[in-house]
Design an enzyme around this catalytic site. Structure first.
Site, PDB file in Angstrom:
ATOM      1  CB  THR A 114     -40.229  10.118  31.272  1.00 11.97           C
ATOM      2  OG1 THR A 114     -40.627   9.521  30.041  1.00 11.97           O
ATOM      3  CG2 THR A 114     -39.612   9.070  32.180  1.00 11.97           C
ATOM      4  CB  CYS A 157     -37.334  36.760  39.026  1.00 19.01           C
ATOM      5  SG  CYS A 157     -37.503  35.292  40.001  1.00 19.01           S
TER       6      CYS A 157
END
Ligand SMILES: *Cc1c(COP(=O)(O)O)cnc(C)c1O
Length: 387
Positions: free
Chosen positions: A238, A326
Site C-alpha cells: 500500500t 552510515c
C-alpha cells in the site's frame, strides 16, 4: 538548543514546513487506501498521480517512468537487483565504483554471493571514476553499470554523460544513484543518458522513508517486493500516500528555488573553506575543486582523529560528520578517501560539513571561531603530531 548549528545536510535535511503542510491532510482526511473502489479513494489516487507528475517533471522524465519506493536504499536495491535478475540470461557481470554509497556497494556484494560478478572501478585523487578502467572492465557478459551522480562524502560529481556514451555503445544498462544531486542541481535523465536513477526525499528537504526510481521505458527489470499490483506491478505494498505527496511537493519547491539557494550555499561553503585553509595548517581539502556539490566541504586535518573533532564541535553546538553517517560507527577509515589514495592515518582525520538552506553567514563565523582552537588543543594532545 539555542545556537545549534546544523552542518550535516548530506545525512539528512529538515522537512520543509510547506511539505509537511501538504502531507497532513493525507494522514487524517484523505486516508483511504488508493486501491479501493469507492469514490473516497479517488482523492488518494489523484494525489499520488499528481506527485508522480511533479517528480517526473523535475527529472524531465515521463510520469509512467517513476516508481515510488520506501527511500533511497530501496531504490538502489530495486535498480541493481531488479536489472541483475531480469537480465541474467544475457550476462552476470556488473560494473560499479569503489566510492559508491553502501546501499549500492553492499547490494553488489550480496549479488556476488548469488553468482554475479562485480568489478569495482577505482577513482583518481579527486574521486572521479577512471573511465579507462571502466571501459576495460566491460565484457560481453556485462549487463549493468551503476555509478553515483555525486559522492555523498566528498561531493565529487561523476561524468555520467560520458559513462552513458560508453554504456550505450555496448548496449549495457546504466543506473545512477542521484540521491545527493536531485533537488540540488539540474538532473535531467535525457541529458544524463541514464536508464535508471535513484532519488530520496529526505536528502532535499522532503520526508524520510520515501524515494523514487526512474526506470526508462523499455528497461527489463524484476520487482524487488512481491505482493499486490501496486505501482504498475513494479512495487508491491500500500502506497505511502502522505510521503509520496510530500515528495511531490519537495520536487516542486526544488524546481522553483534550488538553483538560487544552491548559489547562496556555495558562497557560504567557499567562505568556510577559505577560512579553514587560512586558519589551520596541515589540512587537505578532499573532492574535486570545481566539479563538486555546492554545499559540501570535506577535509582531512592531519595528526588528529575526525571523531574527536566531531565531539568537540558537538560540545560547541555544531553538528558535522566525519564522512558518511552510515560508517561513523565503524573504526575503518572512509572507503571513499582510501580509494582516492589518502593514507589511512590521514583519512582518520576527516571532517565533512554539508551546508543547507537554513545556514547563515553567522554559522560560518561560528565554525571559524571554534574549529581552530579545537584543532590546536587536540593536536597538542595527539601522539601523531609532528614535532
Ligand atoms: C542517503 C543516501 C542513500 C540512502 O538513501 P536513504 O533514503 O537514506 O535510504 C543512498 N545513496 C546516497 C548517495 C545517499 O547519500
Amino acid at each position: 538548543m539555542g545556537g545549534f548549528i546544523y552542518l550535516d545536510h548530506g545525512s539528512s535535511t529538515p522537512t520543509d514546513p510547506r511539505v509537511v503542510d501538504a502531507m497532513i491532510p493525507y494522514f487524517n482526511k484523505f486516508y483511504s487506501n488508493p486501491s479501493s473502489v469507492y469514490k473516497f479513494a479517488k482523492e488518494s489516487n489523484e494525489a499520488k498521480e499528481n506527485a508522480r507528475e511533479k517528480v517526473a517533471k523535475l527529472l524531465s522524465a515521463n510520469p509512467e517512468e517513476i516508481v515510488f519506493t520506501g527511500g533511497g536504499t530501496e531504490a538502489d536495491n530495486f535498480a541493481i537487483k531488479g536489472v541483475a535478475f531480469a537480465n541474467s540470461k544475457r550476462g552476470n557481470h556488473i560494473i560499479t565504483s569503489k566510492i559508491e554509497h553502501h546501499a549500492v556497494l553492499n547490494t553488489c556484494k550480496w549479488l556476488e554471493s548469488q553468482g554475479f560478478k562485480v568489478t569495482y572501478v577505482g577513482v583518481d585523487k579527486y574521486g572521479v571514476v577512471d573511465l579507462n578502467e571502466l571501459k576495460d572492465a566491460i565484457t560481453d557478459r556485462t549487463i549493468l553499470i551503476t555509478i553515483m551522480h555525486a559522492n555523498n562524502e566528498v561531493g565529487t560529481i561523476e561524468p555520467i554523460q560520458e559513462i552513458a556514451e560508453i554504456a550505450k555503445q555496448k548496449d549495457i544498462y546504466l543506473h545512477t544513484d542521484a540521491i545527493q544531486t536531485v533537488g540540488k542541481m539540474s538532473v535531467d535523465v535525457n541529458e544524463l543518458g541514464v536508464n535508471l536513477l535513484s532519488l530520496s526525499g529526505h536528502k532535499f528537504y522532503g520526508p524520510k522513508g520515501v524515494g523514487a526510481l526512474f526506470i526508462k521505458k523499455g528497461v527489463k527489470i524484476d520487482s524487488l517486493l512481491h505482493g499486490g499490483y501496486h505501482e504498475r506491478n513494479k512495487r508491491a505494498g500500500t502506497e505511502n500516500i502522505p510521503g509520496i505527496v510530500g515528495l511531490g511537493r519537495t520536487c516542486e519547491i526544488a524546481m522553483e528555488e534550488a538553483e538560487e539557494e544552491e548559489n547562496r550555499i556555495k558562497t557560504l561553503r567557499d567562505r568556510l573553506e577559505k577560512g579553514i585553509t587560512e586558519k589551520i595548517d596541515d589540512i587537505i581539502i578532499n573532492g574535486h575543486p570545481e566539479r563538486r556539490l555546492k554545499g559540501t566541504l570535506n577535509l582531512c586535518v592531519k595528526y588528529i582523529e575526525g571523531e574527536s573533532m566531531l565531539l568537540q564541535l558537538d560540545y560547541n553546538g555544531i553538528a558535522a560528520s566525519s564522512g558518511s553517517a552510515c560508517t561513523s560507527d565503524s573504526l575503518e577509515p572512509s572507503h571513499v578517501l582510501t580509494a582516492m589514495g589518502i593514507p589511512p592515518e590521514v583519512a582518520h582525520g576527516s571532517l565533512r560539513f554539508t551546508l543547507g538552506r537554513e545556514n547563515t553567514s553567522g554559522d560560518i563565523d561560528r565554525v571559524l571561531e571554534v574549529l581552530p582552537s579545537i584543532v590546536k588543543r587536540l593536536r597538542e594532545m595527539s601522539p601523531l603530531r609532528k614535532d
